[in-house]
Design a protein around this motif. Structure first.
Motif, PDB file in Angstrom:
ATOM      1  N   LEU A   1     104.310 -35.163 157.523  1.00 43.78           N
ATOM      2  CA  LEU A   1     104.243 -35.878 158.801  1.00 43.78           C
ATOM      3  C   LEU A   1     105.403 -35.504 159.727  1.00 43.78           C
ATOM      4  O   LEU A   1     105.214 -35.374 160.941  1.00 43.78           O
ATOM      5  CB  LEU A   1     104.220 -37.386 158.557  1.00 43.78           C
ATOM      6  N   ASP A   2     106.587 -35.336 159.178  1.00 43.46           N
ATOM      7  CA  ASP A   2     107.740 -34.993 160.029  1.00 43.46           C
ATOM      8  C   ASP A   2     107.522 -33.643 160.702  1.00 43.46           C
ATOM      9  O   ASP A   2     107.775 -33.488 161.911  1.00 43.46           O
ATOM     10  CB  ASP A   2     109.023 -34.970 159.205  1.00 43.46           C
ATOM     11  N   ALA A   3     107.052 -32.659 159.950  1.00 44.82           N
ATOM     12  CA  ALA A   3     106.793 -31.339 160.528  1.00 44.82           C
ATOM     13  C   ALA A   3     105.687 -31.410 161.567  1.00 44.82           C
ATOM     14  O   ALA A   3     105.739 -30.735 162.606  1.00 44.82           O
ATOM     15  CB  ALA A   3     106.423 -30.348 159.428  1.00 44.82           C
ATOM     16  N   ALA A   4     104.678 -32.241 161.322  1.00 42.71           N
ATOM     17  CA  ALA A   4     103.527 -32.336 162.223  1.00 42.71           C
ATOM     18  C   ALA A   4     103.896 -32.911 163.584  1.00 42.71           C
ATOM     19  O   ALA A   4     103.191 -32.687 164.570  1.00 42.71           O
ATOM     20  CB  ALA A   4     102.433 -33.177 161.583  1.00 42.71           C
ATOM     21  N   LEU A   5     104.992 -33.637 163.663  1.00 43.90           N
ATOM     22  CA  LEU A   5     105.412 -34.208 164.946  1.00 43.90           C
ATOM     23  C   LEU A   5     105.740 -33.138 165.976  1.00 43.90           C
ATOM     24  O   LEU A   5     105.802 -33.429 167.174  1.00 43.90           O
ATOM     25  CB  LEU A   5     106.629 -35.116 164.747  1.00 43.90           C
TER      26      LEU A   5
ATOM     27  N   GLU B   1     102.657 -24.649 167.724  1.00 42.33           N
ATOM     28  CA  GLU B   1     101.813 -23.696 168.437  1.00 42.33           C
ATOM     29  C   GLU B   1     100.353 -24.130 168.473  1.00 42.33           C
ATOM     30  O   GLU B   1      99.491 -23.365 168.899  1.00 42.33           O
ATOM     31  CB  GLU B   1     101.915 -22.321 167.770  1.00 42.33           C
ATOM     32  N   ALA B   2     100.082 -25.357 168.041  1.00 41.88           N
ATOM     33  CA  ALA B   2      98.702 -25.836 167.953  1.00 41.88           C
ATOM     34  C   ALA B   2      98.450 -26.938 168.969  1.00 41.88           C
ATOM     35  O   ALA B   2      99.360 -27.659 169.379  1.00 41.88           O
ATOM     36  CB  ALA B   2      98.425 -26.357 166.546  1.00 41.88           C
ATOM     37  N   SER B   3      97.191 -27.071 169.361  1.00 43.89           N
ATOM     38  CA  SER B   3      96.797 -28.160 170.247  1.00 43.89           C
ATOM     39  C   SER B   3      96.401 -29.396 169.459  1.00 43.89           C
ATOM     40  O   SER B   3      96.207 -30.470 170.032  1.00 43.89           O
ATOM     41  CB  SER B   3      95.647 -27.718 171.152  1.00 43.89           C
ATOM     42  N   LEU B   4      96.275 -29.246 168.141  1.00 46.66           N
ATOM     43  CA  LEU B   4      95.895 -30.337 167.249  1.00 46.66           C
ATOM     44  C   LEU B   4      96.512 -30.068 165.899  1.00 46.66           C
ATOM     45  O   LEU B   4      96.524 -28.929 165.437  1.00 46.66           O
ATOM     46  CB  LEU B   4      94.368 -30.403 167.125  1.00 46.66           C
ATOM     47  N   VAL B   5      97.040 -31.114 165.254  1.00 45.13           N
ATOM     48  CA  VAL B   5      97.536 -30.966 163.899  1.00 45.13           C
ATOM     49  C   VAL B   5      96.910 -32.035 163.023  1.00 45.13           C
ATOM     50  O   VAL B   5      96.706 -33.175 163.457  1.00 45.13           O
ATOM     51  CB  VAL B   5      99.081 -31.044 163.841  1.00 45.13           C
ATOM     52  N   VAL B   6      96.572 -31.647 161.802  1.00 45.92           N
ATOM     53  CA  VAL B   6      96.055 -32.576 160.799  1.00 45.92           C
ATOM     54  C   VAL B   6      96.995 -32.491 159.612  1.00 45.92           C
ATOM     55  O   VAL B   6      97.177 -31.411 159.036  1.00 45.92           O
ATOM     56  CB  VAL B   6      94.618 -32.219 160.386  1.00 45.92           C
ATOM     57  N   SER B   7      97.595 -33.623 159.265  1.00 43.35           N
ATOM     58  CA  SER B   7      98.666 -33.619 158.283  1.00 43.35           C
ATOM     59  C   SER B   7      98.388 -34.561 157.128  1.00 43.35           C
ATOM     60  O   SER B   7      97.820 -35.645 157.306  1.00 43.35           O
ATOM     61  CB  SER B   7      99.990 -34.035 158.960  1.00 43.35           C
ATOM     62  N   GLY B   8      98.826 -34.158 155.939  1.00 43.92           N
ATOM     63  CA  GLY B   8      98.865 -35.059 154.809  1.00 43.92           C
ATOM     64  C   GLY B   8     100.124 -35.907 154.860  1.00 43.92           C
ATOM     65  O   GLY B   8     100.973 -35.744 155.750  1.00 43.92           O
TER      66      GLY B   8
ATOM     67  N   THR C   1      89.921 -22.633 166.338  1.00 44.32           N
ATOM     68  CA  THR C   1      90.615 -21.657 165.510  1.00 44.32           C
ATOM     69  C   THR C   1      91.483 -22.422 164.529  1.00 44.32           C
ATOM     70  O   THR C   1      92.382 -23.161 164.933  1.00 44.32           O
ATOM     71  CB  THR C   1      91.488 -20.726 166.367  1.00 44.32           C
ATOM     72  N   VAL C   2      91.206 -22.266 163.247  1.00 39.37           N
ATOM     73  CA  VAL C   2      91.894 -23.041 162.214  1.00 39.37           C
ATOM     74  C   VAL C   2      93.053 -22.235 161.650  1.00 39.37           C
ATOM     75  O   VAL C   2      92.901 -21.055 161.323  1.00 39.37           O
ATOM     76  CB  VAL C   2      90.933 -23.420 161.081  1.00 39.37           C
ATOM     77  N   CYS C   3      94.197 -22.904 161.510  1.00 38.06           N
ATOM     78  CA  CYS C   3      95.390 -22.265 160.968  1.00 38.06           C
ATOM     79  C   CYS C   3      95.873 -23.076 159.763  1.00 38.06           C
ATOM     80  O   CYS C   3      96.688 -23.998 159.914  1.00 38.06           O
ATOM     81  CB  CYS C   3      96.493 -22.193 162.009  1.00 38.06           C
ATOM     82  N   PRO C   4      95.386 -22.801 158.562  1.00 37.80           N
ATOM     83  CA  PRO C   4      95.878 -23.523 157.386  1.00 37.80           C
ATOM     84  C   PRO C   4      97.359 -23.247 157.162  1.00 37.80           C
ATOM     85  O   PRO C   4      97.789 -22.085 157.094  1.00 37.80           O
ATOM     86  CB  PRO C   4      95.031 -22.949 156.247  1.00 37.80           C
ATOM     87  N   GLY C   5      98.144 -24.311 157.070  1.00 32.90           N
ATOM     88  CA  GLY C   5      99.583 -24.153 156.931  1.00 32.90           C
ATOM     89  C   GLY C   5     100.267 -23.604 158.160  1.00 32.90           C
ATOM     90  O   GLY C   5     101.418 -23.159 158.097  1.00 32.90           O
ATOM     91  N   GLY C   6      99.592 -23.642 159.328  1.00 33.34           N
ATOM     92  CA  GLY C   6     100.123 -23.051 160.547  1.00 33.34           C
ATOM     93  C   GLY C   6     101.223 -23.866 161.188  1.00 33.34           C
ATOM     94  O   GLY C   6     101.484 -25.023 160.815  1.00 33.34           O
ATOM     95  N   ASP C   7     101.856 -23.280 162.197  1.00 28.82           N
ATOM     96  CA  ASP C   7     102.952 -23.924 162.924  1.00 28.82           C
ATOM     97  C   ASP C   7     102.376 -24.980 163.865  1.00 28.82           C
ATOM     98  O   ASP C   7     101.669 -24.642 164.816  1.00 28.82           O
ATOM     99  CB  ASP C   7     103.731 -22.884 163.713  1.00 28.82           C
ATOM    100  N   PRO C   8     102.666 -26.254 163.639  1.00 24.44           N
ATOM    101  CA  PRO C   8     102.102 -27.284 164.524  1.00 24.44           C
ATOM    102  C   PRO C   8     102.596 -27.177 165.957  1.00 24.44           C
ATOM    103  O   PRO C   8     101.908 -27.620 166.880  1.00 24.44           O
ATOM    104  CB  PRO C   8     102.547 -28.598 163.864  1.00 24.44           C
TER     105      PRO C   8
END
Length: 254
Positions: A113-117, A102-109, A93-100
């Motif tokens: 990076l700070d938010a993706a942590l 609440e995700a099991s995986l994050v892909v960040s530009g 389930t893809v969440c563009p711009g979603g809350d990392p």
């Protein structure tokens, strides 16, 4: 004008498979970054190859499984499109711009990076450098996509078939199944009067349906191709007009 998805596709990944079967050599995505001068053109075959490698990375190295949630903190970029279809190929389930968080995986530009942590699971970083280059220095807590993907296989087979009636996309606050996303893409292609051979120029983000549907999924459903333009807001009108002419653009989504 195309009013139904290519070859009865039921999931977003099916749209790519249908495009590959129809004409693997045709251009699918042409990408411009007007801050760096980068231009990249991917045929359907080349795009599918990248998707297969990325899906193998997800499934085998990152242990991603159907219904896992992936937050994509990425701009509208050719590599973002690859990640979208790789996730859908696995059944995520893809969440563009979603809350990392609440995700099991994050892909960040590189800018998020700070938010993706905040993601408690796997974290992948994309440098978004020209030609898909690596980070000069690997960010702490992340895998560097450009370093990991080249060794992956060029063919992908999911461990379990992707169910078109399972969640595939969270966008504009709504959760869509794969079948619903494909149906909406076909409807938007019809509204935009897109057909095979059309070229759609988009300057929009993939974080809402206007950009993701109009700038990627609807063109694919219609057998059209996309010209993605990033950092183009300051382009002079004559420069953009020249690009539209040189790229044979037939529709704009801005």
């Amino acid at each position: 004008m195309s009013q139904t998805p290519l070859s009865g596709a039921e999931t977003p990944a099916d749209l790519l498979r249908s495009a590959l079967a129809a004409d693997p050599a045709r251009p699918l995505i042409t990408y411009y970054d007007d801050a760096t001068g980068e231009r990249v053109e991917l045929s359907v075959k080349t795009f599918d190859n990248w998707v297969a490698k990325t899906a193998n990375l997800l499934q085998d190295d990152l242990a991603a499984a159907p219904d896992d949630r992936a937050a994509l903190l990425l701009p509208a970029h050719w590599q973002t499109a690859i990640w979208l279809f790789a996730c859908w190929s696995v059944g995520l389930t893809v969440c563009p711009g979603g809350d990392p968080a609440e995700a099991s995986l994050v892909v960040s530009g590189p800018d998020t990076l700070d938010a993706a942590l905040a993601c408690p699971g796997e974290r992948v970083a994309l440098a978004l450098r020209p030609l898909g280059g690596r980070f000069p220095e690997l960010p702490d807590g992340f895998l560097d996509y450009a370093a990991e993907v080249p060794a992956q296989g060029d063919r992908f087979v999911p461990y379990a078939p992707v169910d078109p009636d399972r969640p595939a996309l969270v966008i504009d606050g709504e959760q869509l199944t794969g079948a619903q996303a494909v149906s909406l893409a076909a409807e938007q292609a019809s509204r935009l009067e897109l057909g095979p051979g059309d070229r759609v120029l988009s300057t929009l983000s993939f974080d809402d349906w206007a950009g993701l549907g109009g700038g990627l999924l609807a063109p694919l459903a219609a057998g059209a191709s996309v010209v993605l333009c990033r950092n183009s807001e300051k382009l002079a009108d004559e420069v953009l007009d020249a690009r539209i002419a040189s790229e044979r653009v037939t529709h704009r989504v801005t």
